[in-house]
Each structure stands twice: as structure tokens, then as C-alpha cells.
Motif scaffolding. Structure first.
Motif, PDB file in Angstrom:
ATOM      1  N   THR A  85       0.820  -1.217   0.000  1.00 27.12           N
ATOM      2  CA  THR A  85       0.000   0.000   0.000  1.00 27.12           C
ATOM      3  C   THR A  85       0.850   1.262   0.000  1.00 27.12           C
ATOM      4  O   THR A  85       1.800   1.391   0.783  1.00 27.12           O
ATOM      5  N   LYS A  86       0.483   2.200  -0.857  1.00 26.72           N
ATOM      6  CA  LYS A  86       1.072   3.532  -0.798  1.00 26.72           C
ATOM      7  C   LYS A  86       0.259   4.286   0.246  1.00 26.72           C
ATOM      8  O   LYS A  86      -0.957   4.427   0.118  1.00 26.72           O
ATOM      9  N   ILE A  87       0.921   4.734   1.309  1.00 26.59           N
ATOM     10  CA  ILE A  87       0.192   5.322   2.431  1.00 26.59           C
ATOM     11  C   ILE A  87      -0.177   6.778   2.124  1.00 26.59           C
ATOM     12  O   ILE A  87       0.680   7.580   1.751  1.00 26.59           O
ATOM     13  N   PHE A 106      -3.171  10.058   3.520  1.00 28.49           N
ATOM     14  CA  PHE A 106      -4.086  10.423   4.602  1.00 28.49           C
ATOM     15  C   PHE A 106      -5.213  11.302   4.074  1.00 28.49           C
ATOM     16  O   PHE A 106      -5.127  11.829   2.961  1.00 28.49           O
ATOM     17  N   PHE A 130      -6.051   7.822   8.264  1.00 27.79           N
ATOM     18  CA  PHE A 130      -5.494   7.051   7.157  1.00 27.79           C
ATOM     19  C   PHE A 130      -6.552   6.960   6.061  1.00 27.79           C
ATOM     20  O   PHE A 130      -7.722   6.709   6.339  1.00 27.79           O
ATOM     21  N   ASP A 162       0.663  -1.433  10.794  1.00 26.76           N
ATOM     22  CA  ASP A 162       0.119  -0.085  10.585  1.00 26.76           C
ATOM     23  C   ASP A 162       0.533   0.870  11.713  1.00 26.76           C
ATOM     24  O   ASP A 162       1.179   1.873  11.463  1.00 26.76           O
ATOM     25  N   TYR A 163       0.222   0.520  12.972  1.00 24.16           N
ATOM     26  CA  TYR A 163       0.588   1.448  14.046  1.00 24.16           C
ATOM     27  C   TYR A 163       1.922   1.106  14.712  1.00 24.16           C
ATOM     28  O   TYR A 163       2.430   1.883  15.515  1.00 24.16           O
ATOM     29  N   VAL A 188      -4.263   9.950  18.458  1.00 22.71           N
ATOM     30  CA  VAL A 188      -3.490  10.436  17.313  1.00 22.71           C
ATOM     31  C   VAL A 188      -4.053  11.785  16.888  1.00 22.71           C
ATOM     32  O   VAL A 188      -5.246  11.930  16.646  1.00 22.71           O
ATOM     33  N   LYS A 189      -3.183  12.808  16.835  1.00 19.85           N
ATOM     34  CA  LYS A 189      -3.617  14.150  16.439  1.00 19.85           C
ATOM     35  C   LYS A 189      -3.492  14.340  14.941  1.00 19.85           C
ATOM     36  O   LYS A 189      -4.345  14.942  14.304  1.00 19.85           O
ATOM     37  N   GLU A 190      -2.382  13.858  14.403  1.00 22.55           N
ATOM     38  CA  GLU A 190      -2.093  14.148  13.010  1.00 22.55           C
ATOM     39  C   GLU A 190      -1.097  13.145  12.453  1.00 22.55           C
ATOM     40  O   GLU A 190      -0.234  12.660  13.171  1.00 22.55           O
ATOM     41  N   PHE A 191      -1.245  12.856  11.158  1.00 20.45           N
ATOM     42  CA  PHE A 191      -0.259  12.019  10.460  1.00 20.45           C
ATOM     43  C   PHE A 191       0.576  12.885   9.538  1.00 20.45           C
ATOM     44  O   PHE A 191       0.152  13.965   9.122  1.00 20.45           O
ATOM     45  N   ALA A 192       1.757  12.411   9.193  1.00 18.04           N
ATOM     46  CA  ALA A 192       2.592  13.122   8.220  1.00 18.04           C
ATOM     47  C   ALA A 192       3.401  12.104   7.434  1.00 18.04           C
ATOM     48  O   ALA A 192       3.727  11.025   7.940  1.00 18.04           O
ATOM     49  N   LEU A 193       3.726  12.452   6.180  1.00 21.67           N
ATOM     50  CA  LEU A 193       4.578  11.596   5.365  1.00 21.67           C
ATOM     51  C   LEU A 193       6.021  12.052   5.530  1.00 21.67           C
ATOM     52  O   LEU A 193       6.269  13.218   5.825  1.00 21.67           O
TER      53      LEU A 193
END
Ligand SMILES: Cc1cc2nc3c(=O)[nH]c(=O)nc-3n(C[C@H](O)[C@H](O)[C@H](O)COP(=O)(O)OP(=O)(O)OC[C@H]3O[C@@H](n4cnc5c(N)ncnc54)[C@H](O)[C@@H]3O)c2cc1C
Ligand SMILES: Cc1cc2nc3c(=O)[nH]c(=O)nc-3n(C[C@H](O)[C@H](O)[C@H](O)COP(=O)(O)OP(=O)(O)OC[C@H]3O[C@@H](n4cnc5c(N)ncnc54)[C@H](O)[C@@H]3O)c2cc1C
Lengths: 246, 325
Positions: A15-17, A19, A26, A120-121, A212-217
Motif C-alpha cells: 500500500t502507498k500510504i 491520509f 489514514f 500499521d501502528y 493520534v492528532k495528526e499524520f505526516a509523510l
């Protein structure tokens, strides 16, 4: 012997992750979900041990919403006898551990198997939490698991080597290679899986302890600097003088 | 209130990842206006523990109970919980290692703490909220996570913080007795088997890694990888198919379903760069790819590359390293 195998539903390894635009969730669109690769070792080893110990059963457990059922059915097709789904979005590892501990206690399971880590986590923690909640040993990550009566002999990976550990049931172990060769479902398994029991139960327990507040690449790479093979030695100079890593 | 740092020791020395953790703990303590105390596990020496002062640790608690030399999950958990209570620690920092994760997860239940593993930076603590950045999706992303509990446990990813060395500073080493009983050692290992590490460098802790894939053609060619690794002082690694067919031991397999590494330098030799392989290595600071196929996907993730034959290129690199001295 009653085996409980906990499986997590994760995006396929290719999978290409991405958000959602607010980076809060996700992006599941178009993503194929699979049984967490490490959990496949737990599942297959439980089935092998069941086959070697007549009268044993293997129950699979997932904490998740209804969209995880195809992978629960897949675990049944591989050879588990029945399944339980705790109907809740898994909010954090502590929340998931509480659900697993409650089911394990209620069903008096002897051996609770998990994967080393969810891909994943990447928590690497549910097994220890469940062991502590139940007051029983956890062996993580285990590369080998053999049972003789109520005693298990495991190889636990430590940095730079391994420990040979013996524990009595009940215990928790998290599994990784080279424990076994994970099985894939065959046609007969797929047919029988349809009628195997899958019980859906509500969640219990306390509020999650993390959020979780925020995801980033990760930042993008600048692009590769190519060095001519004929002057390969120049690379070493660049690593010393430009990249400063050697 | 203080920050408690768990340092893992082996053969009398503090492990490299624990020097990073000590640095992290001391910097966090400064940020919170308090001091950092360490509790040591494993086979330590007073001299190496005192040197933790160089990372900013003021005091080190050390229980000399001999059975604590090997990892015992219950005993370690109780030891650290006792130290946390004695020091009134609100934050516990440990390595995201097999030991750190095993102990941290049990402690989080026993101390009712919020646990974050795989943490890559110091937390943000403004406005009363405690937010950590951690790796997720097997190296493909990061997440900012708020820890709600009054107590927090942080497991720091290896090689994500650089260990500080302030020469001359020493920590006070204090004898500590956690009053462990035989029952706490019930899950002690029956036997501990250590592998022969190439050059004594542990792959998960290594700053430099030389890795080989199927392009190396067979185990008989690994001397090329080992020679370069030896010249550099690097650890050796491999792709999954290589360990699947037993060209190399399983503990060298990196990737999504193997070890995740984040060294300063990762040199990939004859590895195509499949997404599952990249997941285990893409947080390396500098990536070098050697592959005869210019279209190999790994070049897209690389900082430096050589399009060429590993059998030609590797001896040249080894010679160039030796020349540098
Ligand atoms: C839509 C969605 C949103 C989510 N949001 C968050 C979030 O914001 N924060 C967060 O921490 N998690 C979130 N999760 C949950 C996450 O997928 C995990 O289930 C949970 O966090 C535990 O993961 P871990 O990496 O800590 O587990 P690990 O400790 O790495 O897992 C070890 C083993 O525990 C078992 N296990 C893990 N999860 C489950 C499960 N759900 N059911 C059964 N067994 C399991 C498996 O055997 C696994 O191999 C979310 C999940 C979904 C579907
Ligand atoms: C669920 C799942 C999990 C996986 N997990 C992992 C994982 O954790 N880690 C992992 O590594 N893989 C993993 N894989 C496998 C992955 O998809 C790839 O198959 C694997 O990484 C390929 O290994 P490789 O690059 O060594 O071999 P190949 O893909 O065969 O690549 C060999 C490369 O060598 C080059 N080459 C050949 N000869 C030479 C020469 N003389 N000089 C220079 N270059 C040469 C070729 O051009 C080629 O690019 C996983 C796969 C799945 C499905």
C-alpha cells in the motif's frame, strides 16, 4: 488446550500510504486489507499445535468494525475453529489490550498468541499489556514455540541473540519468523469457513490513553546522485566529505 | 517529579541505544525543568554508569542482584516500577528495543501510564499537552500522538537521537535494592545464546550498514559484503529472499517483516528496492544503491547510486575505504 489467536486487519504491505486532507485519518480508499503478516505466524503455529494435540481448539479474535470480517473468515478458512469480533474501532493499543484480556479471561484460554507487531501502528506493545492485565507471562517476540503438556518452550529474540524460555499455561506469546511456514486457505477451508461460528460482542473497558492528532509523510528525497562505476572509489570520498557519514 | 531513564547494559558497557535514550531523557528533563535519573539493567560496571553524566544524567540507580544480568521480564518490570515510585517519575524513557518494549508495555499497565513506542523526537509540551512524534506504517509515515495519562512512558526509536558527550561530567552511581523475590524470576531464561556478530556490531544499533540482495548470486560471494563492512566498521544485513533461502541468517533480514534499521548510512548491493524492503530502511539518513539495472526502483529512494555490477564495484569501494584510512 484452548488457543486464542489475535489478528489485526492492516493495509497490504504494498500500500502507498496517504491520509485524508486534514491529515487526521489514514485514507482507506482503494486499499486492500490483509491479516497482519506477523499474525499469520501465530495463526499457523496455533493450528499446527492443535493438530498435534487432539481435543484442542483455535479461536481467532479481532477488535474491529464489520469491515474486518473478510479477514476473520480467511483465518477460519486457514483452519481456526471459531471467531470472535469485538465490535469497536480500535482506538489505541491499551483499548485493544483490554478487549483481548477480557475475552481471554472469560473464555479461560490457555495460550494467547499474537503477532510481533502490527504493520500499521507499529505499537509492539499489545502482547505485554495483555500479559500484565491478566497477570501472566508474555514472551515477545518468539521465534519458536513448542508445547509439551502444559509447558511451552520458546525462543525469544533479544538484540544479538536469543533466550530459551519455559513457561506454563496460561501465557501470551507474540510470533515472528522463522516459527513456521504461514498457511494459505485451500478450497475446502474456504467452503467450511462460511459456516464456522463468528460471534460479535460489544466492547468493554476504559477510555484510551493516547490519541493520534495528526499524520505526516516523510520528507521527499532530493534525488539520486549517480557516480560512474569506473570511478566507484569517488563515492567513498563523497560519503566522507559531502554526506559526512563515514 | 523527575524523568527516569532505563539504560540497558551488556558486558559492562552501556548499549549505544541507551546512550541515545539517556541523552533524550536529559534533554526532556531540562525541557520540563527537572533532572534525569537512570536505572540500569543488565551487566553494568560502575565506571561505565558514572560516565552517563556525559549524556546529562545526574544519578544512576543500580541493583547488583546477579540474576538481573539476563533479561527477565517480570523482574525488570518490578525493578523499574520500584525506581519510578521512589523517584516520583512522571516520565519514563526507554529504548524501543525488544527489552524496552517488553518492559514498557507491562509498566504502562502497572503504573496506569500512557505509552508511546517508536518515538523519533523530543515531545512538544507547551500548553499542558504532551505530544510525541512517532513512526507509523512501518517507516512510511509519522504520527503525532497526545499522551493523556498523568504518567508517560516513551520508547525511543534507535538512531533517531544523537547521543551527546559532555566530557568530564559524571553521574552519581547509587546502590538500589528493589527487594526482588524468587517469584519475580519465575520467567528467567533457561539459556541465553548469543550470535557471532560480524565485527561485533549489532545490526539494530548500527550506524553503518552494508546489505546484500539476490543480486549477490549466492552465499559464497558474501565476502564482498563482509570486506566492505569490515573496512567501514559496519554491520551486515540482507533482503528477505536472501534469508528465506538461508544464504544469510534470519536476524539479518531487514524490511517490513524483518528488522527496521535507521543507520546514518545504508549501502544496498544487488537489492531491487521492493516497497516491503524500503519500509525497513527508508529512515536511514543516507542511502547508497549499487545495482546493474538503472531502472531498479531502489534508485528513487537513494541519495547516491552506482549503476554497475556488484562484483566489480564492491572491491573498488573496499579499496577506497582502506585508502582513506
Ligand atoms: C480506522 C482506524 C483508526 C485507528 N486509529 C488508531 C489511532 O488513532 N491510534 C492507535 O493507536 N490505533 C489506531 N487504530 C488501531 C490499530 O490498528 C491497532 O489495532 C491498535 O492501535 C493496536 O496496534 P499496535 O500497533 O499498538 O499493536 P501491536 O502491539 O503492534 O500489535 C501486536 C499484536 O497485537 C494484536 N492486535 C493488535 N491490534 C489488534 C486488534 N485490533 N484486534 C486483535 N488483535 C490485535 C495482533 O496480534 C498484533 O500482531 C485504528 C484502527 C482503525 C481501523
Ligand atoms: C508480505 C510481504 C512481506 C515482505 N517483506 C519483506 C521484507 O521485510 N524485506 C524484504 O527485503 N523483502 C520483503 N518482501 C519481498 C519483496 O517484495 C521483494 O521480493 C524482495 O525485497 C526482493 O529482494 P531482492 O531485492 O534481494 O531481490 P530481487 O528483487 O530479485 O532483486 C535483485 C536485484 O539485484 C540486481 N542485480 C542482479 N545482479 C546484479 C549484479 N551482478 N550487480 C548489481 N546488481 C545486480 C537486479 O537488477 C535486481 O534489482 C516481502 C514480500 C511480501 C509479499
Amino acid at each position: 488446550m484452548k488457543f486464542l489467536v489475535c489478528i489485526s486487519n492492516v493495509p497490504d504491505t504494498t500500500t502507498k500510504i496517504t491520509f485524508t486532507p486534514d491529515n487526521k485519518e489514514f485514507n482507506k480508499a482503494g486499499v486492500q486489507f490483509v491479516i497482519n503478516p506477523w499474525d499469520e505466524y501465530a495463526l499457523t503455529r496455533a493450528i499446527e499445535l492443535k493438530e498435534a494435540n487432539v481435543g484442542s481448539t483455535v479461536t481467532v479474535l479481532n477488535v474491529g468494525e464489520a469491515d474486518t470480517e473478510p479477514n476473520i473468515r480467511k483465518a477460519l478458512a486457514i483452519g481456526a475453529d471459531d471467531a470472535i469480533r469485538v465490535n469497536a474501532a480500535p482506538k489505541d493499543a491499551f483499548f485493544v489490550a483490554e478487549q483481548i484480556a477480557a475475552i481471554a479471561k472469560e473464555g479461560s484460554y490457555d495460550v494467547i498468541l499474537m503477532g510481533k507487531e502490527s504493520i500499521d501502528y507499529n505499537g509492539f506493545q499489545v502482547h505485554g499489556m495483555v500479559g500484565e492485565l491478566l497477570g501472566i507471562p508474555t514472551v515477545a517476540p518468539a521465534m519458536k514455540l513448542d508445547m509439551s503438556g502444559n509447558t511451552a518452550t520458546l525462543e525469544r529474540e533479544i538484540e544479538g541473540g536469543k533466550e530459551i524460555v519455559q513457561v506454563a499455561t496460561p501465557f501470551v506469546a507474540s510470533c515472528q519468523q522463522p516459527m513456521c511456514e504461514p498457511r494459505i486457505p485451500n478450497m475446502r477451508g474456504i467452503m467450511t469457513a462460511r459456516t464456522k461460528p463468528l460471534k460479535v460482542v460489544p466492547a468493554t473497558g476504559d477510555a484510551p490513553r493516547t490519541e493520534v492528532k495528526e499524520f505526516a509523510l516523510p520528507p521527499k528525497k532530493q534525488g539520486v546522485k549517480l557516480i560512474d562505476a569506473a570511478n566507484a572509489g569517488d563515492l567513498i570520498k563523497l560519503l566522507r566529505n559531502e554526506a559526512k557519514v563515514i | 517529579m523527575s524523568v527516569l531513564v532505563v539504560v540497558e547494559c551488556d558486558k559492562g558497557e552501556v548499549k549505544k541505544s541507551s546512550l541515545e535514550v539517556a541523552t533524550y531523557g536529559a534533554q526532556l528533563a531540562a525541557q520540563l525543568g527537572t533532572s534525569a535519573t537512570a536505572v540500569a539493567v543488565g551487566e553494568a560496571s560502575d565506571a561505565s554508569l558514572a560516565k552517563l553524566g556525559e549524556q546529562g544524567i545526574t544519578k544512576v540507580l543500580y541493583d547488583k542482584e546477579p540474576r538481573l544480568k539476563d533479561f527477565v521480564n517480570n523482574a525488570y518490570t518490578k525493578l523499574i516500577a520500584t525506581a519510578a515510585q521512589q523517584e516520583d517519575a512522571k516520565v519514563i524513557v526507554l529504548a524501543n528495543s525488544n527489552i524496552g518494549a517488553a518492559v514498557g508495555s507491562r509498566l504502562s499497565i502497572r503504573l496506569q501510564a500512557s505509552l508511546a513506542t517508536n518515538v523519533v523526537e523530543l515531545p512538544k509540551t507547551e500548553g499542558g499537552q504532551f505530544t510525541v512524534k512517532r513512526g507509523a506504517f512501518s517507516g512510511k509515515a509519522f504520527s503525532d500522538v497526545v499522551l493523556n495519562g498523568e504518567r508517560k512512558i516513551i520508547a525511543v526509536k534507535k538512531n533517531s537521537i544523537e547521543a551527546q558527550h559532555e566530557a568530564g561530567k559524571t553521574a552519581e552511581v547509587v546502590a538500589f535494592a528493589a527487594q526482588l523475590s524468587d517469584a519475580d524470576f519465575a520467567d528467567a531464561p533457561k539459556q541465553v545464546v548469543m550470535q557471532d556478530q560480524a565485527g561485533g556490531i549489532l545490526l539494530p544499533e548500527a550506524a553503518l550498514v552494508v546489505s546484500g540482495g539476490r543480486g549477490m548470486k549466492g552465499p559464497e560471494n558474501w565476502n564482498l559484503i563482509e570486506d566492505l563492512a569490515k573496512a567501514l566498521g559496519a554491520a551486515t544485513a540482507c533482503s528477505k529472499p536472501v534469508s528465506d533461502v538461508d544464504w544469510r541468517p534470519h536476524h539479518e533480514h531487514v524490511g517490513q517483516t524483518g528488522i527496521t534499521v535507521s543507520p546514518n548510512l545504508y549501502i544496498a548491493c544487488g537489492i531491487s528496492g521492493a516497497i516491503q524492503h524500503l519500509a525497513g530502511v527508508n529512515s536511514s539518513k543516507v542511502i547508497v544503491v549499487i545495482n546493474k539495472d538503472p531502472e531498479a526502483p531502489f534508485f528513487k529512494a537513494a541519495d547516491y547510486g552506482i549503476v554497475g555490477d556488484v562484483f566489480d564495484v564492491l572491491p573498488k569501494l573496499t579499496a577506497a575505504v582502506k585508502e582513506l584510512g
